[in-house]
Write a protein that holds these residues in place. Structure first.
Motif, mmCIF file in Angstrom:
data_model
loop_
_atom_site.group_PDB
_atom_site.id
_atom_site.type_symbol
_atom_site.label_atom_id
_atom_site.label_comp_id
_atom_site.label_asym_id
_atom_site.label_seq_id
_atom_site.Cartn_x
_atom_site.Cartn_y
_atom_site.Cartn_z
ATOM 1 N N GLN A 1 0.820 -1.216 0.000
ATOM 2 C CA GLN A 1 0.000 0.000 0.000
ATOM 3 C C GLN A 1 0.853 1.265 0.000
ATOM 4 O O GLN A 1 0.358 2.342 -0.314
ATOM 5 C CB GLN A 1 -0.949 -0.007 1.211
ATOM 6 N N SER A 2 2.136 1.134 0.334
ATOM 7 C CA SER A 2 2.964 2.346 0.406
ATOM 8 C C SER A 2 4.023 2.412 -0.695
ATOM 9 O O SER A 2 4.780 3.379 -0.765
ATOM 10 C CB SER A 2 3.644 2.420 1.778
ATOM 11 N N PHE A 3 4.100 1.396 -1.554
ATOM 12 C CA PHE A 3 5.148 1.372 -2.586
ATOM 13 C C PHE A 3 4.499 1.733 -3.927
ATOM 14 O O PHE A 3 3.710 0.949 -4.466
ATOM 15 C CB PHE A 3 5.779 -0.034 -2.632
ATOM 16 N N PRO A 4 4.805 2.925 -4.479
ATOM 17 C CA PRO A 4 4.028 3.435 -5.623
ATOM 18 C C PRO A 4 3.914 2.477 -6.804
ATOM 19 O O PRO A 4 2.840 2.348 -7.397
ATOM 20 C CB PRO A 4 4.782 4.707 -6.011
ATOM 21 N N ALA A 5 5.015 1.751 -7.139
ATOM 22 C CA ALA A 5 4.960 0.879 -8.314
ATOM 23 C C ALA A 5 3.967 -0.262 -8.140
ATOM 24 O O ALA A 5 3.602 -0.934 -9.111
ATOM 25 C CB ALA A 5 6.352 0.314 -8.607
ATOM 26 N N GLU A 6 3.525 -0.494 -6.915
ATOM 27 C CA GLU A 6 2.543 -1.569 -6.687
ATOM 28 C C GLU A 6 1.130 -1.143 -7.103
ATOM 29 O O GLU A 6 0.180 -1.925 -7.000
ATOM 30 C CB GLU A 6 2.578 -2.017 -5.226
ATOM 31 N N ASP A 7 1.008 0.117 -7.541
ATOM 32 C CA ASP A 7 -0.235 0.589 -8.161
ATOM 33 C C ASP A 7 -1.446 0.533 -7.224
ATOM 34 O O ASP A 7 -2.582 0.292 -7.663
ATOM 35 C CB ASP A 7 -0.507 -0.227 -9.442
ATOM 36 N N TYR A 8 -1.177 0.757 -5.946
ATOM 37 C CA TYR A 8 -2.259 0.845 -4.977
ATOM 38 C C TYR A 8 -2.662 2.307 -4.850
ATOM 39 O O TYR A 8 -1.767 3.156 -4.832
ATOM 40 C CB TYR A 8 -1.782 0.299 -3.617
ATOM 41 N N PRO A 9 -3.899 2.679 -4.774
ATOM 42 C CA PRO A 9 -5.085 1.826 -4.621
ATOM 43 C C PRO A 9 -5.776 1.459 -5.937
ATOM 44 O O PRO A 9 -6.808 0.790 -5.891
ATOM 45 C CB PRO A 9 -6.007 2.707 -3.784
ATOM 46 N N ASP A 10 -5.228 1.897 -7.095
ATOM 47 C CA ASP A 10 -5.924 1.560 -8.335
ATOM 48 C C ASP A 10 -6.122 0.037 -8.416
ATOM 49 O O ASP A 10 -7.141 -0.446 -8.920
ATOM 50 C CB ASP A 10 -5.129 2.069 -9.543
ATOM 51 N N ARG A 11 -5.113 -0.698 -7.958
ATOM 52 C CA ARG A 11 -5.280 -2.152 -7.765
ATOM 53 C C ARG A 11 -5.245 -2.357 -6.262
ATOM 54 O O ARG A 11 -4.230 -2.130 -5.612
ATOM 55 C CB ARG A 11 -4.154 -2.916 -8.466
ATOM 56 N N ASN A 12 -6.372 -2.756 -5.713
ATOM 57 C CA ASN A 12 -6.493 -2.765 -4.253
ATOM 58 C C ASN A 12 -5.864 -4.018 -3.637
ATOM 59 O O ASN A 12 -5.250 -4.834 -4.329
ATOM 60 C CB ASN A 12 -7.966 -2.601 -3.852
ATOM 61 N N THR A 13 -6.013 -4.145 -2.337
ATOM 62 C CA THR A 13 -5.515 -5.337 -1.632
ATOM 63 C C THR A 13 -6.694 -6.075 -0.968
ATOM 64 O O THR A 13 -6.551 -6.665 0.107
ATOM 65 C CB THR A 13 -4.484 -4.952 -0.551
#
Ligand SMILES: *[C@@H]1O[C@H](CO)[C@@H](O)[C@H](O)[C@H]1NC(C)=O
Ligand SMILES: *[C@@H]1O[C@H](CO)[C@@H](O)[C@H](O)[C@H]1NC(C)=O
Ligand SMILES: *[C@@H]1O[C@H](CO)[C@@H](O)[C@H](O)[C@H]1NC(C)=O
Ligand SMILES: *[C@@H]1O[C@H](CO)[C@@H](O)[C@H](O)[C@H]1NC(C)=O
Ligand SMILES: *[C@@H]1O[C@H](CO)[C@@H](O)[C@H](O)[C@H]1NC(C)=O
Ligand SMILES: *[C@@H]1O[C@H](CO)[C@@H](O)[C@H](O)[C@H]1NC(C)=O
Ligand SMILES: *[C@@H]1O[C@H](CO)[C@@H](O)[C@H](O)[C@H]1NC(C)=O
Ligand SMILES: *[C@@H]1O[C@H](CO)[C@@H](O)[C@H](O)[C@H]1NC(C)=O
Ligand SMILES: CC(=O)N[C@H]1CO[C@H](CO)[C@@H](O)[C@@H]1O
Length: 540
Positions: free
Chosen positions: A386-398
């Motif tokens: 949730q805090s690492f930009p390249a992980e594309d959160y929140p556009d792709r949620n958890t």
């Protein structure tokens, strides 16, 4: 061969009047299949006769990857040692030493099957980039023992599609969006997305995928492939990034039943690091899967159709092909049996997978010898993501992890076991295993689009083979993220589902169907294939 030498070779073959088509199908003056269709037998024959080397093969596959990967994103990384390994295997061969039936054959692994080499094992997440495992996963070690070259790691649906409720098939933070090769922007399905694409267009001889529910079967059918989802426990999961110890399994995704059977032979077997493998019958002795491949295997077989568990209103093109497949199977001498399930639609929940993931991920992470982001639990992973930009959160949620954590317990809890027992009934007596037993069946058949669920919850095996294609006039349907999920000339498959540890039987039946129909060979080709062939490196 250098780039210049290759250019000269291509130029000289043009000058000699050799057409592109001929170029593609000769090696050292003799006909040779395109890398799109080549089999283990073809490669082994050429290697043993000295027509080409494993170094030529690795060069060819690396060039094919480099050519199409910028568009398809099927491969996350290639093995920097692949050429050296190939050279070593070539030397061993020259010296009369053959490690096994896969000697010198390049194979790709889904990027959740760990290797103790220079490669990463990330499940497509930055959380695990740079993490190290103490040794090879048992499957990687077995492939190496059989002589295979581990060529690289394939892209996937991140965390084997166990993170988000609104991501897309084949997307990871590390590898980007994988696309299928049968139509521009094709949804490759998942979660073994890159393995399906890579095997479908010959970026390696074949690839391994993993499945919790559908993750080998579905991308295999989208790639016009044979996919084996083995019984849970036939292939070790040690050092494979998990979702669920009760459902996860690893198997081959290949272009022919025989290739898939040969790879399964190499990776199946007991492993003291994965106690589920102690359930392998006959004291752990693995059947001869290749010997089980008989063109007349359907003759006299009892094949069940669970009419009440198949949605005959869904995907009419696939249903029509399924009905035709039933006739073909009957014409090959099988008896078709109506084999309904006692529970037509099970009421499954996400509890089993969620509770397993909490326990099993922690156990995998505890094995790491280097853990650069200090991830030890699903809670740590969620915070990182949730805090690492390249992980594309929140556009792709958890959302999937949110629900797992909200359970507040793991797979040691009685509430887990209650749900797990329900699954055993829905898939067992109430589902596929009961239908097989009551009707004395060799296997059930279902359209692959509908086959994964029941087998998943009881850990039973399924083999998918190519069954047909959408027509050229099929309208394009896109997902909310713009991937083409249905469209012209997209392939789909037929599944054979069996009792636990009956892979030999399923492979025989699938082989008989494959040899009669030759769907892959006769059908449309992918829209995007590499033009680089073995002759480019070994000489035409
Ligand atoms: C060739 O094989 C023999 C016997 O297996 C072995 O002792 C020897 O070291 C090998 N030589 C090379 C160059 O691999
Ligand atoms: C593995 O990841 C590290 C860290 O990003 C990177 O430096 C390395 O090149 C990767 N390995 C391969 C084989 O791509
Ligand atoms: C493996 O161990 C787990 C947990 O200890 C247990 O639930 C499971 O039944 C065992 N499986 C086999 C095949 O022994
Ligand atoms: C199986 O289910 C189908 C569809 O619900 C039904 O039409 C058929 O009669 C059933 N067959 C048997 C043998 O019960
Ligand atoms: C069967 O498929 C159709 C078409 O996709 C769908 O509308 C329907 O809800 C499905 N039925 C069941 C019981 O899932
Ligand atoms: C399905 O399972 C959920 C969650 O366990 C439960 O709340 C619901 O009542 C069940 N529905 C049926 C029809 O059994
Ligand atoms: C699983 O739950 C048990 C009982 O609450 C607890 O002792 C254990 O630490 C938990 N393990 C993980 C990995 O969450
Ligand atoms: C995905 O879901 C999250 C909420 O869980 C939302 O913030 C985000 O906008 C969604 N992404 C898309 C593309 O709809
Ligand atoms: C081997 C390879 O092509 N790797 C690529 C995978 O995808 C990422 C993101 O698109 C690229 O940065 C890698 O080069």
């Amino acid at each position: 061969m250098t780039r210049l030498a290759r250019l000269l070779l291509v130029a000289s073959s043009l000058w000699l009047g050799i057409t592109d088509a001929q170029r593609r199908t000769t090696v050292k003056g003799q006909c040779f299949p395109s890398m799109l269709d080549v089999t283990i037998d073809d490669l082994s024959k050429g290697l043993s006769s000295g027509r080409f080397t494993s170094v030529d093969l690795v060069n060819t596959y690396l060039a094919r990857i480099a050519e199409v990967n910028p568009i398809l994103h099927a491969v996350n990384e290639v093995n920097p040692d692949a050429l050296a390994i190939a050279a070593d295997l070539d030397a061993k061969r020259a010296n009369g030493t053959l490690l096994g039936p896969l000697h010198g054959i390049p194979i790709l692994l889904k990027d959740n099957i760990a290797t103790a080499d220079k490669m990463n094992n990330t499940a497509g997440s930055y959380a695990l980039l740079g993490a190290k495992v103490p040794r090879d996963s048992t499957l990687a070690a077995k492939l190496r023992q059989a002589g295979a070259i581990i060529l690289g790691k394939t892209n996937l649906s991140q965390w084997a599609n166990y993170r988000s409720s609104n991501s897309s098939n084949g997307w990871t933070a590390i590898g980007g969006q994988t696309y299928g090769a049968y139509y521009p922007n094709e949804d490759p399905s998942g979660s073994s997305s890159g393995s399906g694409v890579a095997s479908s267009i010959g970026l390696a001889l074949a690839a391994l995928g993993s499945e919790t529910s559908g993750s080998i079967l579905s991308p295999s059918q989208k790639g016009n492939l044979v996919g084996i989802k083995p019984t849970v426990g036939l292939t070790s999961r040690y050092l494979v990034i998990p979702i669920s110890s009760h459902q996860d399994t690893v198997g081959p995704m290949a272009r022919t039943v025989k290739d898939a059977a040969m790879i399964l032979q190499a990776i199946a077997g007991a492993d003291s690091h994965d106690n589920y493998t102690s359930a392998i019958p006959n004291g752990g002795k693995i059947p001869d899967y290749v010997a089980a491949l008989k063109v007349d295997a359907l003759k006299g077989a009892r094949i069940g159709v669970p009419y009440n568990a198949i949605n005959f209103s869904s995907a009419p093109v696939e249903i029509a092909a399924f009905r035709a497949a039933i006739s073909t199977i009957e014409s090959l001498g099988a008896t078709i049996v109506s084999a309904n399930f006692t529970v037509a639609s099970p009421n499954t929940t996400s509890i089993v997978l969620g509770a397993d993931f909490i326990s099993d991920l922690a156990s995998y992470l505890s094995e790491l010898t280097v853990n650069p982001n200090n991830i030890h639990s699903v809670a740590d992973l969620r915070a990182f993501t949730q805090s690492f930009p390249a992980e594309d959160y929140p556009d792709r949620n958890t959302a999937v992890w949110d629900s797992a954590l909200a359970l507040g317990y793991n797979n040691t809890d009685i509430r887990f076991w209650t749900e797990y027992q329900k699954n055993q009934y829905w898939g067992g007596e109430g589902g596929m295993l009961g239908a097989i037993e009551r009707n004395h069946l060799d296997a059930l058949i279902m359209p692959t689009s509908q086959s994964p669920g029941r087998a998943a919850i009881v850990g039973a095996p399924v083999v998918t083979v190519p069954m047909g294609f959408y027509p050229a006039t099929q309208p394009v349907v896109k997902t909310s993220r713009g991937l083409v999920s249905t469209g012209p000339k997209l392939p789909f498959g037929l599944s054979f589902l069996g009792a636990k540890f009956t892979e030999d039987k399923l492979l025989g039946l699938a082989y008989a169907f494959e040899q009669k129909t030759l769907v892959r060979k006769k059908g449309p080709k992918p829209y995007l294939v590499s033009n680089i062939e073995l002759g480019d490196y070994a000489g035409f």
